[in-house]
Design an enzyme around this catalytic site. Structure first.
Site, PDB file in Angstrom:
ATOM      1  N   LYS A 172       0.657  -1.120  -0.424  1.00 23.94           N
ATOM      2  CA  LYS A 172       0.088  -0.594  -0.234  1.00 23.94           C
ATOM      3  C   LYS A 172       1.165   1.010   0.085  1.00 23.94           C
ATOM      4  CE  LYS A 172      -1.770   3.328   3.101  1.00 23.94           C
ATOM      5  NZ  LYS A 172      -1.841   3.986   2.354  1.00 23.94           N
ATOM      6  N   GLU A 380       8.660  16.683  15.552  1.00 23.05           N
ATOM      7  CA  GLU A 380       8.977  16.842  13.971  1.00 23.05           C
ATOM      8  C   GLU A 380       8.023  17.211  13.060  1.00 23.05           C
ATOM      9  OE1 GLU A 380       8.215  13.099  11.324  1.00 23.05           O
ATOM     10  OE2 GLU A 380      10.408  13.029  10.690  1.00 23.05           O
TER      11      GLU A 380
HETATM   12  P1  NAD Z   1       1.783   8.629   7.897  1.00 18.72           P
HETATM   13  O1  NAD Z   1       2.277   7.727   9.521  1.00 18.72           O
HETATM   14  O2  NAD Z   1       0.849   9.467   7.672  1.00 18.72           O
HETATM   15  O3  NAD Z   1       1.951   7.484   6.896  1.00 18.72           O
HETATM   16  C1  NAD Z   1       2.236   6.681   6.018  1.00 18.72           C
HETATM   17  C2  NAD Z   1       1.817   4.943   5.431  1.00 18.72           C
HETATM   18  O4  NAD Z   1       0.685   4.636   6.801  1.00 18.72           O
HETATM   19  C3  NAD Z   1       0.444   5.944   4.685  1.00 18.72           C
HETATM   20  O5  NAD Z   1       0.492   4.607   3.488  1.00 18.72           O
HETATM   21  C4  NAD Z   1      -0.659   5.720   5.040  1.00 18.72           C
HETATM   22  O6  NAD Z   1      -1.773   5.806   4.571  1.00 18.72           O
HETATM   23  C5  NAD Z   1      -0.072   5.014   5.870  1.00 18.72           C
HETATM   24  N1  NAD Z   1      -1.463   4.683   7.481  1.00 18.72           N
HETATM   25  C6  NAD Z   1      -1.761   5.932   8.132  1.00 18.72           C
HETATM   26  N2  NAD Z   1      -2.881   5.418   9.136  1.00 18.72           N
HETATM   27  C7  NAD Z   1      -2.884   3.865   9.087  1.00 18.72           C
HETATM   28  C8  NAD Z   1      -3.274   2.928   9.793  1.00 18.72           C
HETATM   29  N3  NAD Z   1      -4.439   3.507  10.996  1.00 18.72           N
HETATM   30  N4  NAD Z   1      -3.170   1.412   9.435  1.00 18.72           N
HETATM   31  C9  NAD Z   1      -2.271   1.145   8.251  1.00 18.72           C
HETATM   32  N5  NAD Z   1      -1.857   1.970   7.655  1.00 18.72           N
HETATM   33  C10 NAD Z   1      -1.694   3.374   8.144  1.00 18.72           C
HETATM   34  O7  NAD Z   1       3.364   9.547   7.605  1.00 18.72           O
HETATM   35  P2  NAD Z   1       3.606  10.185   5.836  1.00 18.72           P
HETATM   36  O8  NAD Z   1       2.908  11.419   6.252  1.00 18.72           O
HETATM   37  O9  NAD Z   1       2.985   9.190   5.261  1.00 18.72           O
HETATM   38  O10 NAD Z   1       4.956  10.336   5.839  1.00 18.72           O
HETATM   39  C11 NAD Z   1       5.965  10.977   6.747  1.00 18.72           C
HETATM   40  C12 NAD Z   1       6.369   9.724   7.635  1.00 18.72           C
HETATM   41  O11 NAD Z   1       7.055   9.028   7.452  1.00 18.72           O
HETATM   42  C13 NAD Z   1       7.255  11.580   8.607  1.00 18.72           C
HETATM   43  O12 NAD Z   1       7.465  11.111  10.247  1.00 18.72           O
HETATM   44  C14 NAD Z   1       8.359  10.776   8.766  1.00 18.72           C
HETATM   45  O13 NAD Z   1       9.465  10.895   9.744  1.00 18.72           O
HETATM   46  C15 NAD Z   1       8.670   8.746   8.461  1.00 18.72           C
HETATM   47  N6  NAD Z   1       9.899   8.687   7.732  1.00 18.72           N
HETATM   48  C16 NAD Z   1      10.514   7.971   8.229  1.00 18.72           C
HETATM   49  C17 NAD Z   1      11.585   7.058   7.510  1.00 18.72           C
HETATM   50  C18 NAD Z   1      12.283   5.917   7.866  1.00 18.72           C
HETATM   51  O14 NAD Z   1      12.499   5.186   7.451  1.00 18.72           O
HETATM   52  N7  NAD Z   1      12.431   6.538   9.034  1.00 18.72           N
HETATM   53  C19 NAD Z   1      11.527   7.693   5.830  1.00 18.72           C
HETATM   54  C20 NAD Z   1      10.216   8.265   5.554  1.00 18.72           C
HETATM   55  C21 NAD Z   1       9.210   8.837   6.232  1.00 18.72           C
END
Ligand code: NAD
Length: 478
Positions: A172, A380
């Site tokens: 996804k 963050e």
């Molecule tokens: P997010 O947590 O909003 O979403 C990430 C993914 O999770 C999306 O595909 C979203 O649809 C899904 N998701 C949301 N709710 C869910 C649920 N209840 N159950 C299952 N899946 C669900 O994050 P974002 O805004 O897309 O990304 C930004 C964040 O990602 C930042 O905090 C960043 O630091 C982090 N990030 C971390 C790394 C790493 O390797 N540490 C790399 C890139 C980004």
């Protein structure tokens, strides 16, 4: 307007609905309509993956190598076109988009090789007449959930090892960047992935992501995204007793010591805090500077930021593209306001910019005179906003660097071997950089953090097999 479907059991199928993919550099530009699966469709994909596992888990390393290698070659051959799509949907500049696409290609090539290299061990038994073998087997069906900020590299570094080690995949992508995910699925489909082995399920986190996390037919979940979502997923998987890996946020420090080369330090800070619009989990959003170099460093960063061009991601000469969407932009601006109210000095940026096309353009912001307890130094932001904290000396700077609940990447700029060596050993982070930006990593070595940034085994490099395989110890009477 083109419609893009989900890939389930080797067939392209329409979603329960569709959502537009909008260019953050120009909100009038709709890239396409992308399928939105409902829970029923997510279950169908999981069932297809489950059914495909018996045969895929016994596929030969050569078969897996061929598919992953072909996918890597096609991504590389189409790097300009895919890089352009990436920049169009996510907003990083075209060179950044092409660079990320090349990285994804290399990841597929690397894991093609890993399919061949994943051998076992024969270990002498402590008992006479017994032989022992230690081997690795795939887990089964893995649910992969990706964020929006690396639309092709993060999917690549989850999908490629999952398939290389013989797992079936339900994937996804993030809602904001379905374009690169669909392109990747199309490439894998045509590269010969058998039906059901790889399934693309575009849709919302609460519906599709949640279905992956809750399904008894999903054997492991690899998640990258925010801390809040990651923690919920880790808890839900632990409750079901399935393997989970979560890469989450960062508040990465970059320490600049008095003896640093000023040019190197300014470059490391500007690169890692503001490039890719600051939307990297490894961005150095907390810059810790010792007193002797503080003012010169801040002046130099401000001068450098004044020279950077924020504009349409696809325009030649753009250094920094737009923020990914309106919600993220509002959040970034709010943090600048919070920092100001808590006593920080916004020495540059922090406002919205108008450009030829309607987009989410933000002036890169630098906030000085901040203290470790301020929210700007604890939470963050995930945008082009960085703060500066003054430190008395190296020891104070190191303590400030480690004073965070995160631990992804940590950097130091110094010409002293003593401090560089000490910092590498004592920085509480999964990745440490000396005289380099905190963001920007190789594709063949482990990636991940400590403390609140990560949970579970590392991603990337050969270490990825710790997550995507399970170990079997077999004893035979000989
Ligand atoms: P997010 O947590 O909003 O979403 C990430 C993914 O999770 C999306 O595909 C979203 O649809 C899904 N998701 C949301 N709710 C869910 C649920 N209840 N159950 C299952 N899946 C669900 O994050 P974002 O805004 O897309 O990304 C930004 C964040 O990602 C930042 O905090 C960043 O630091 C982090 N990030 C971390 C790394 C790493 O390797 N540490 C790399 C890139 C980004």
């Amino acid at each position: 307007m083109d419609s893009f479907h989900n890939l389930i059991n080797g067939e392209w199928v329409a979603g329960a609905s569709e959502a537009p993919n909008i260019n953050p550099s120009d909100t009038n530009d709709v890239i396409g309509l992308y399928a939105q699966a409902d829970a029923h469709q997510a279950q169908a994909a999981i069932a297809a993956a489950r059914a495909a596992f018996a045969s895929w888990s016994l596929s030969t390393p050569q078969q897996r190598f061929d598919i992953l290698d072909a996918a890597g070659s096609e991504i590389l051959a189409r790097k300009d076109e895919i890089g352009r799509l990436l920049s169009r949907e996510e907003g990083k500049t075209l060179p950044e988009g092409i660079g990320e696409t090349m990285r994804a290609a290399m990841i597929f090539k690397f894991f093609a090789g890993e399919a061949l290299r994943c051998g076992g061990e024969v270990v002498p038994s402590v008992r006479p007449g017994v032989s022992v073998e230690v081997t690795r087997e795939p887990l089964g069906v893995v649910g992969l959930i990706a964020p929006w900020n690396f639309p092709i590299a993060i999917p690549a570094w989850k999908i490629a090892p999952a398939l290389a080690y013989g797992n079936c995949v339900v994937f996804k992508p993030a809602e904001l960047v379905p374009g690169c995910a669909w392109t990747l699925a199309d490439i894998l489909h045509r590269a010969g992935v058998p039906k059901g082995v790889f399934n693309l399920v575009m849709g919302s986190g609460s519906v599709v992501g949640n279905a992956f996390v809750e399904s008894p037919d999903v054997d492991a979940v690899s998640f990258t995204g925010s801390v809040a979502t990651g923690r919920r997923i880790v808890q839900a998987c632990a409750a079901r007793g399935v393997k989970v890996q979560a890469e989450m946020g960062g508040k990465n420090p970059l320490v600049v010591l008095d003896d640093a080369d000023l040019g190197v330090a300014v470059n490391a800070a500007v690169q890692s805090a503001y490039f890719s619009t600051g939307q990297r989990c490894t961005a150095s959003s907390r810059i810790i500077v010792t007193q002797g170099i503080h003012d010169r460093f801040v002046d130099a960063v401000v001068n450098r930021l004044a020279q950077l061009r924020v504009d349409h991601a696809l325009k030649a000469g753009t250094d920094i593209g737009p923020v990914v969407d309106a919600r993220q932009l509002a959040g970034d601006l709010e943090y600048v306001g919070i920092a100001r109210r808590e006593g920080g000095r916004v020495v540059c940026g922090g406002g919205v910019l108008e450009r030829e096309t309607p987009g989410f353009y933000q002036q890169p912001a630098l906030v000085t005179e901040t203290t470790p307890a301020m929210r700007i130094n604890r939470e963050e932001v995930f945008g082009p906003v960085a703060s500066v904290i003054r430190a008395r000396d190296y020891e104070h700077a190191l303590a400030l660097a480690n004073d965070t609940e995160f631990g992804l990447s940590s950097g130091v700029c110094t010409t002293s071997l003593k401090y560089a060596t000490h910092f590498k050993r004592h920085a509480q982070a999964g990745m440490v950089m000396v005289n380099l930006p905190t963001a920007g990593v190789d594709y063949h070595v482990p990636f991940g953090g400590r403390k609140g940034s990560s949970y579970g085994p590392r991603e990337q490099g050969s270490y990825a097999r710790e997550f995507y395989t399970t170990v079997k110890t077999a004893y035979s009477a000989s």
